[in-house]
Write an enzyme that holds these catalytic residues in place. Structure first.
Site, PDB file in Angstrom:
ATOM      1  N   GLY A 182     -11.030  37.294  -6.133  1.00 26.15           N
ATOM      2  CA  GLY A 182     -12.342  37.636  -6.707  1.00 26.15           C
ATOM      3  C   GLY A 182     -13.324  36.508  -6.510  1.00 26.15           C
ATOM      4  O   GLY A 182     -13.082  35.602  -5.709  1.00 26.15           O
ATOM      5  N   ASN A 183     -14.421  36.557  -7.217  1.00 25.07           N
ATOM      6  CA  ASN A 183     -15.393  35.456  -7.153  1.00 25.07           C
ATOM      7  C   ASN A 183     -16.064  35.294  -8.505  1.00 25.07           C
ATOM      8  O   ASN A 183     -15.816  36.075  -9.429  1.00 25.07           O
ATOM      9  CB  ASN A 183     -16.403  35.682  -6.020  1.00 25.07           C
ATOM     10  CG  ASN A 183     -17.191  36.959  -6.222  1.00 25.07           C
ATOM     11  OD1 ASN A 183     -17.948  37.081  -7.173  1.00 25.07           O
ATOM     12  ND2 ASN A 183     -16.993  37.932  -5.331  1.00 25.07           N
ATOM     13  N   HIS A 184     -16.923  34.282  -8.617  1.00 25.46           N
ATOM     14  CA  HIS A 184     -17.469  33.913  -9.930  1.00 25.46           C
ATOM     15  C   HIS A 184     -18.728  34.686 -10.317  1.00 25.46           C
ATOM     16  O   HIS A 184     -19.375  34.342 -11.297  1.00 25.46           O
ATOM     17  CB  HIS A 184     -17.802  32.416  -9.965  1.00 25.46           C
ATOM     18  CG  HIS A 184     -16.580  31.554  -9.956  1.00 25.46           C
ATOM     19  ND1 HIS A 184     -15.642  31.602 -10.963  1.00 25.46           N
ATOM     20  CD2 HIS A 184     -16.126  30.651  -9.060  1.00 25.46           C
ATOM     21  CE1 HIS A 184     -14.674  30.748 -10.695  1.00 25.46           C
ATOM     22  NE2 HIS A 184     -14.940  30.161  -9.531  1.00 25.46           N
ATOM     23  N   SER A 185     -19.115  35.715  -9.567  1.00 27.17           N
ATOM     24  CA  SER A 185     -20.360  36.421  -9.905  1.00 27.17           C
ATOM     25  C   SER A 185     -20.285  36.982 -11.333  1.00 27.17           C
ATOM     26  O   SER A 185     -19.276  37.579 -11.723  1.00 27.17           O
ATOM     27  CB  SER A 185     -20.574  37.571  -8.915  1.00 27.17           C
ATOM     28  OG  SER A 185     -21.608  38.394  -9.385  1.00 27.17           O
ATOM     29  N   ALA A 200     -21.824  40.629  -5.445  1.00 29.48           N
ATOM     30  CA  ALA A 200     -21.101  39.687  -4.574  1.00 29.48           C
ATOM     31  C   ALA A 200     -19.840  40.409  -4.116  1.00 29.48           C
ATOM     32  O   ALA A 200     -18.751  40.214  -4.667  1.00 29.48           O
ATOM     33  CB  ALA A 200     -20.777  38.419  -5.342  1.00 29.48           C
TER      34      ALA A 200
END
Ligand code: CTP
Length: 400
Positions: free
Chosen positions: A210-213, A278
Site C-alpha cells: 500500500g502507500n501512505h495516502s 494514489a
C-alpha cells in the site's frame, strides 16, 4: 437569483439573533421563500411575530402547534426535504455541539439531521468560547460532515470584549447566500467523479502493498464540489477516516482493480472527473491463497503493472473535463506538463511530497497547469483552500 429559492433559516439563541429579521427581509425582497425555525431559547432574543410577519410564514420553534384545538406536528422531515438551502445563523456553541453530536432535542437540530440540501452555518459567540478546543473540534466536525461553516467576524462583542466571534452582518450573509446560488447554477446540473486514498494490493490473505495516502485532498475536493451543488461520486481506497458526509455518494474500494472498475463505470455519466487517488502502479502477479510462511531465504514477489486509471479515462474522454494529479520529487513543471499531454488531461495538479505537503498533511502546495497553457502556483494552503482553486480552474475551462 433568489427567486423561488426555498431557504430554511435556523436561528439559535444568541444575542446576534436580533439581526436576523433584516436577513429575512433581504431574502424575501430578493424573491426567496423563507421558513424560519428557532431554537426554544432564540425567542428570548428575537420576536417570532417579527420573523413570521417578514417571512410571511409562521416562524416555527416547537415540534407541534395548536390548530383549532388539535395538536399538529411540525414535520422536520418535510422541512428538511423542502429546502434548497439551510442557513443557520447565528449558530451558538450549544446548537453547534448538538449538531456535531447528532442530537435532536429541538426542531432546529432535528431538521438539520433531516436536511438533504447544503447547509451554511454562521457561528457566533464570545471570543474565548470561539477558540475553545471543544468548539474548534465541533466546527471541524461540522466541516467534515459537509457543512459550510463561515468564519466569525471580528469586532466588539456583546460582552464588551473585542475579538472574533460576531455573526457576519445580515447584508454579508445575504451576499454569501446569493453567491452560493450563483455557483449552484453552474454546478447544480453537473455530476463529478472524485477518487481518493491509497489502494491495497494483496500479497496473501493478511498482507498487502500500500502507500501512505490519507485521501484528505480528495475528500476536500468532494466537500467543495458538494458545497457548490454538484452531484458527487466519491470512490475511495482504504482511508483511516472515511468521510461521514451524507451529502455525496461513496463507493469504497480496496485494490487498483476495484478502483479502476468503479471509475470506469461512473465516468460515462459525469461531466467532470478528478483523479487524486494514489493508485498502486504495480500489484503482486499472484496472490497466495494462504498466509506465506517465514523462511530463512529471501522472498521475491513478482509484480505486474496495474491499469493507469487516469490514462485510460483520458483515452475514452469525450467532452468531459478530466483532472489528474502528479506527485513529483524532481522537475515538477516539466514532468507535470508531460503527464498533462500523455494522459490527455484538461488540468493537472502537480505537487511534491514534503513535511507540509502531500500524504497525510492538512496543507498542500501545488502548480496547476491547464491544457490552454495557464499556470497557477498556489502558496502553501489548506487542502480545502486548494480545492477551491482547483474547482475555480475547472470553472475557467468551462467558460471558454
Ligand atoms: N493514476 C491512476 N492509476 C494508476 C496510477 C496513477 O489513475 N495506476 C493517476 C493518479 O490518480 C494521479 C496521476 O495518475 O492522478 C498521476 O499519478 P503519479 O503517481 O504522479 O504518476 P504516474 O502516472 O504513476 O507516474 P510516475 O509514478 O512514474 O511519476
Amino acid at each position: 437569483m433568489l427567486k423561488n429559492k426555498k431557504i430554511l433559516l435556523g436561528i439559535s439563541g444568541g444575542i446576534a439573533a436580533y439581526k436576523t429579521p433584516l436577513l429575512v427581509r433581504l431574502l424575501v425582497q430578493a424573491g426567496a421563500e423563507v421558513q424560519v425555525i428557532l431554537t426554544p431559547s432564540a425567542a428570548s432574543f428575537v420576536s417570532e411575530l417579527t420573523l413570521s410577519t417578514l417571512s410571511k410564514r409562521p416562524a416555527l420553534s416547537e415540534y407541534t402547534y395548536q390548530d383549532s384545538g388539535a395538536e399538529v406536528w411540525n414535520s422536520h422531515v418535510e422541512l428538511g426535504i423542502w429546502a434548497d438551502l439551510f442557513v443557520i445563523a447565528p449558530l451558538t456553541a450549544n446548537s453547534l455541539a448538538k449538531m456535531a453530536l447528532g442530537q435532536s432535542d429541538n426542531l432546529l437540530v432535528a431538521t438539520y439531521l433531516s436536511a438533504r440540501c447544503p447547509v451554511i452555518a454562521a457561528p457566533a459567540m464570545d471570543l474565548d468560547m470561539y477558540i475553545h478546543p471543544s468548539v474548534v473540534r465541533n466546527i471541524d466536525q461540522l466541516k467534515e460532515d459537509g457543512v459550510q461553516v463561515l468564519d466569525a467576524a471580528e469586532g466588539e462583542l456583546a460582552s464588551g470584549l473585542v475579538g472574533k466571534g460576531r455573526m457576519p452582518e445580515p447584508e454579508d450573509l445575504f451576499n454569501h447566500i446569493k453567491d452560493f446560488f450563483k455557483r449552484d447554477e453552474k454546478w447544480a446540473s453537473k455530476k463529478i467523479l472524485i477518487n481518493a486514498g491509497p489502494t491495497y494490493e494483496a500479497i496473501d490473505p493478511v498482507r498487502f502493498i500500500g502507500n501512505h495516502s490519507s485521501g484528505k485532498m480528495g475528500l476536500a475536493l468532494a466537500l467543495e464540489a458538494q458545497k457548490r451543488g454538484a452531484e458527487v461520486y466519491f470512490v475511495h481506497g482504504p482511508m483511516a477516516n472515511p468521510p461521514k458526509s451524507i451529502f455525496f455518494k461513496q463507493i469504497p474500494v480496496i485494490s487498483a482493480k476495484e478502483m479502476n472498475e468503479a471509475c470506469q463505470n461512473i465516468f460515462p455519466h459525469v461531466q467532470v472527473a478528478i483523479l487524486s487517488a494514489a493508485v498502486a502502479d504495480y500489484r503482486p502477479s499472484k496472490v497466495a491463497d494462504q498466509k506465506i510462511k517465514k523462511a530463512d531465504s529471501a522472498l521475491d514477489i513478482a509484480l505486474e503493472p496495474t491499469v493507469d486509471v487516469l490514462k485510460s479515462l483520458g483515452e475514452k474522454k469525450k467532452d468531459q473535463i478530466l483532472v489528474g494529479f502528479a506527485l513529483e520529487t524532481e522537475n515538477a513543471l516539466e514532468n507535470g506538463q508531460k503527464k498533462l499531454k500523455n494522459k490527455n488531461l484538461d488540468l493537472i495538479v502537480v505537487n511534491s511530497p514534503s513535511s507540509s505537503t502531500g500524504f497525510g498533511t492538512d496543507t498542500n502546495q501545488a502548480i496547476l497547469l491547464d491544457k490552454k497553457g495557464n499556470t497557477k502556483d498556489s502558496l502553501l494552503v489548506t487542502k480545502s483552500e486548494l480545492s477551491v482553486q482547483i474547482l475555480d480552474s475547472i470553472e475557467n475551462l468551462w467558460n471558454v
